[in-house]
Design a protein around this motif. Structure first.
Motif, PDB file in Angstrom:
ATOM      1  N   GLN A 125       0.827  -1.212   0.000  1.00  0.00           N
ATOM      2  CA  GLN A 125       0.000   0.000   0.000  1.00  0.00           C
ATOM      3  C   GLN A 125       0.860   1.261   0.000  1.00  0.00           C
ATOM      4  O   GLN A 125       0.546   2.247  -0.674  1.00  0.00           O
ATOM      5  N   LEU A 126       1.957   1.213   0.737  1.00  0.00           N
ATOM      6  CA  LEU A 126       2.810   2.394   0.824  1.00  0.00           C
ATOM      7  C   LEU A 126       3.584   2.647  -0.458  1.00  0.00           C
ATOM      8  O   LEU A 126       4.009   3.773  -0.717  1.00  0.00           O
ATOM      9  N   ARG A 127       3.785   1.620  -1.278  1.00  0.00           N
ATOM     10  CA  ARG A 127       4.513   1.778  -2.534  1.00  0.00           C
ATOM     11  C   ARG A 127       3.599   2.164  -3.702  1.00  0.00           C
ATOM     12  O   ARG A 127       4.072   2.361  -4.810  1.00  0.00           O
ATOM     13  N   GLU A 128       2.294   2.265  -3.464  1.00  0.00           N
ATOM     14  CA  GLU A 128       1.403   2.715  -4.529  1.00  0.00           C
ATOM     15  C   GLU A 128       1.733   4.158  -4.902  1.00  0.00           C
ATOM     16  O   GLU A 128       2.059   4.971  -4.040  1.00  0.00           O
ATOM     17  N   THR A 129       1.650   4.477  -6.180  1.00  0.00           N
ATOM     18  CA  THR A 129       2.055   5.793  -6.668  1.00  0.00           C
ATOM     19  C   THR A 129       0.918   6.798  -6.518  1.00  0.00           C
ATOM     20  O   THR A 129      -0.210   6.538  -6.928  1.00  0.00           O
ATOM     21  N   LYS A 130       1.236   7.950  -5.921  1.00  0.00           N
ATOM     22  CA  LYS A 130       0.290   9.053  -5.776  1.00  0.00           C
ATOM     23  C   LYS A 130       0.578  10.109  -6.840  1.00  0.00           C
ATOM     24  O   LYS A 130       1.688  10.198  -7.373  1.00  0.00           O
ATOM     25  N   SER A 131      -0.414  10.959  -7.109  1.00  0.00           N
ATOM     26  CA  SER A 131      -0.285  11.942  -8.191  1.00  0.00           C
ATOM     27  C   SER A 131       0.827  12.957  -7.928  1.00  0.00           C
ATOM     28  O   SER A 131       1.411  13.498  -8.867  1.00  0.00           O
ATOM     29  N   TRP A 132       1.123  13.237  -6.663  1.00  0.00           N
ATOM     30  CA  TRP A 132       2.129  14.260  -6.342  1.00  0.00           C
ATOM     31  C   TRP A 132       3.541  13.670  -6.218  1.00  0.00           C
ATOM     32  O   TRP A 132       4.499  14.415  -6.022  1.00  0.00           O
ATOM     33  N   GLY A 299       9.153   4.800  -3.534  1.00  0.00           N
ATOM     34  CA  GLY A 299       9.960   3.949  -4.395  1.00  0.00           C
ATOM     35  C   GLY A 299      11.208   4.644  -4.893  1.00  0.00           C
ATOM     36  O   GLY A 299      11.850   4.181  -5.833  1.00  0.00           O
ATOM     37  N   ASN A 300      11.554   5.739  -4.250  1.00  0.00           N
ATOM     38  CA  ASN A 300      12.743   6.504  -4.603  1.00  0.00           C
ATOM     39  C   ASN A 300      13.984   5.851  -4.009  1.00  0.00           C
ATOM     40  O   ASN A 300      13.895   5.088  -3.042  1.00  0.00           O
ATOM     41  N   ALA A 301      15.148   6.160  -4.572  1.00  0.00           N
ATOM     42  CA  ALA A 301      16.404   5.613  -4.044  1.00  0.00           C
ATOM     43  C   ALA A 301      16.672   6.080  -2.621  1.00  0.00           C
ATOM     44  O   ALA A 301      17.488   5.470  -1.917  1.00  0.00           O
ATOM     45  N   ASN A 302      16.013   7.153  -2.182  1.00  0.00           N
ATOM     46  CA  ASN A 302      16.196   7.669  -0.821  1.00  0.00           C
ATOM     47  C   ASN A 302      15.080   7.242   0.122  1.00  0.00           C
ATOM     48  O   ASN A 302      14.953   7.787   1.222  1.00  0.00           O
ATOM     49  N   THR A 307      10.895  -2.731   2.592  1.00  0.00           N
ATOM     50  CA  THR A 307      10.963  -4.137   2.181  1.00  0.00           C
ATOM     51  C   THR A 307      11.994  -4.877   3.008  1.00  0.00           C
ATOM     52  O   THR A 307      11.742  -5.987   3.507  1.00  0.00           O
ATOM     53  N   GLN A 308      13.154  -4.271   3.180  1.00  0.00           N
ATOM     54  CA  GLN A 308      14.222  -4.897   3.962  1.00  0.00           C
ATOM     55  C   GLN A 308      13.827  -5.016   5.428  1.00  0.00           C
ATOM     56  O   GLN A 308      14.070  -6.044   6.069  1.00  0.00           O
TER      57      GLN A 308
END
Length: 338
Positions: A125-132, A299-302, A307-308
């Motif tokens: 749920q947290l990795r779902e993409t939002k418009s902003w 889902g950004n590199a930062n 997941t870990q």
């Protein structure tokens, strides 16, 4: 999350190269017009540039401080989830008792596997993409995805939940909108059944329900960060101020360096280009870094490595169950840990 000592310039410069192109455009054009066409009116005093630069530095610093706070709060929330999960594990092991040891082990596994399902549903749920969010909409972020993968985008929720839930329960959970919320509701209902069957005594039941309430609290905090963006008014003025400053920087440098051409030669005016690119790049990169920090679950590199963290919790609780065939820990890709 980047786990190296710093981003390598080999990665950082390409990630910000469009800012360099922008500053080259902003600086080369007015310099050529000033030098070749003698448009002396392009030269402006340094005072307005310095005033706008001060305001821009202030608002950029404010944004980066606030976005860092959002990221750090998200990390604290997942730290609390780690602690609550471990506490829940030992409570399940010690509070759920049955005369039949095989039944007792089966109940422990059922409850803890449902907890793994909650961790899985929450991270999806947290990795779902939002418009902003920016990771899929900005080209430089899409390009950077070649250095790492987001597991939640590479797999399906139903396949990830299947090892942890019975088929009937899985079908119900997938039919709901907020899967993580409903998994905890199912967990509570199951604990109530065990209490009514006297498999869990009243005191232990209240303690276990208290942990579920705490998990709901942590989930709510994650959802607050996920579903409420960094205020758009502050994000907008930071973007506008930074671009206005970068447009004016070359004009200010032309004004200052044109005063030195009589003493040092006409070549001095060409220093406008490298100096403008350097100063403008610094401000533009500050804005880009703040942008890449403001959504810690996108889902950004930062990102926070949810997941870990979820996998480490799973490994800890499986060991509490006495399992030996444990899933591998999540490994970083190019020093990026998701």
């Amino acid at each position: 999350m980047n786990i190296s000592s710093h981003y390598r310039l080999l990665h950082f410069i390409p990630w910000t190269r469009r800012k360099i192109y922008k500053m080259l455009l902003f600086s080369i054009i007015p310099t050529l017009l000033f030098y070749l066409l003698n448009w002396t009116w392009l030269a402006i005093p340094w005072v307005p540039v310095a005033l706008i630069g001060t305001a821009t530095a202030f608002i950029s610093g404010f944004k980066n401080t606030q976005t860092y706070s959002r990221m750090w709060e998200a990390r604290q929330v997942y730290g609390a989830i780690i602690n609550s999960s471990r506490g829940f594990g030992i409570m399940v092991k010690d509070f759920i008792r049955a005369n039949d040891k095989s039944l007792e082990s089966s109940l422990h596994k059922e409850v803890l596997y449902r907890h793994f399902a909650w961790l899985t549903a929450l991270r999806f749920q947290l990795r779902e993409t939002k418009s902003w969010e920016n990771v899929k909409t900005k080209s430089y972020n899409r390009e950077y995805l070649k250095y790492y993968k987001v597991p939640e985008w590479e797999s399906r929720l139903d396949e990830s939940l299947k090892p942890f839930l019975a088929d009937e329960e899985l079908h119900y959970i997938l039919s709901t909108k907020n899967r993580a919320t409903q998994i905890l509701a199912k967990q509570s209902a199951r604990l109530k059944e065990l209490n009514q069957n006297e498999t869990i005594n009243n005191y232990s039941y209240v303690a276990l329900e208290g942990v579920l309430k705490d998990l709901y609290d942590q989930q709510g905090k994650c959802e607050r960060i996920k579903n409420f963006p960094y205020p758009r008014q502050f994000s907008s003025i930071n973007l506008y101020f930074t671009n206005a400053l970068c447009f004016l920087i070359p004009l200010g440098f032309i004004g200052e360096l044109s005063k030195l051409t009589d003493k040092n030669g006409e070549w001095m005016i060409w220093l406008t280009i490298p100096l403008s690119v350097l100063v403008g790049w610094i401000f533009l990169v500050l804005e880009q870094i703040g942008e890449s920090t403001e959504n810690p679950f996108e889902g950004n590199a930062n990102d926070i490595p949810i997941t870990q963290i979820s996998r480490n919790i799973e490994i800890d609780l499986r060991e509490m169950l006495g399992e030996k065939d444990l899933p591998p820990a999540i490994q970083p890709q190019n020093n990026i840990l998701m």
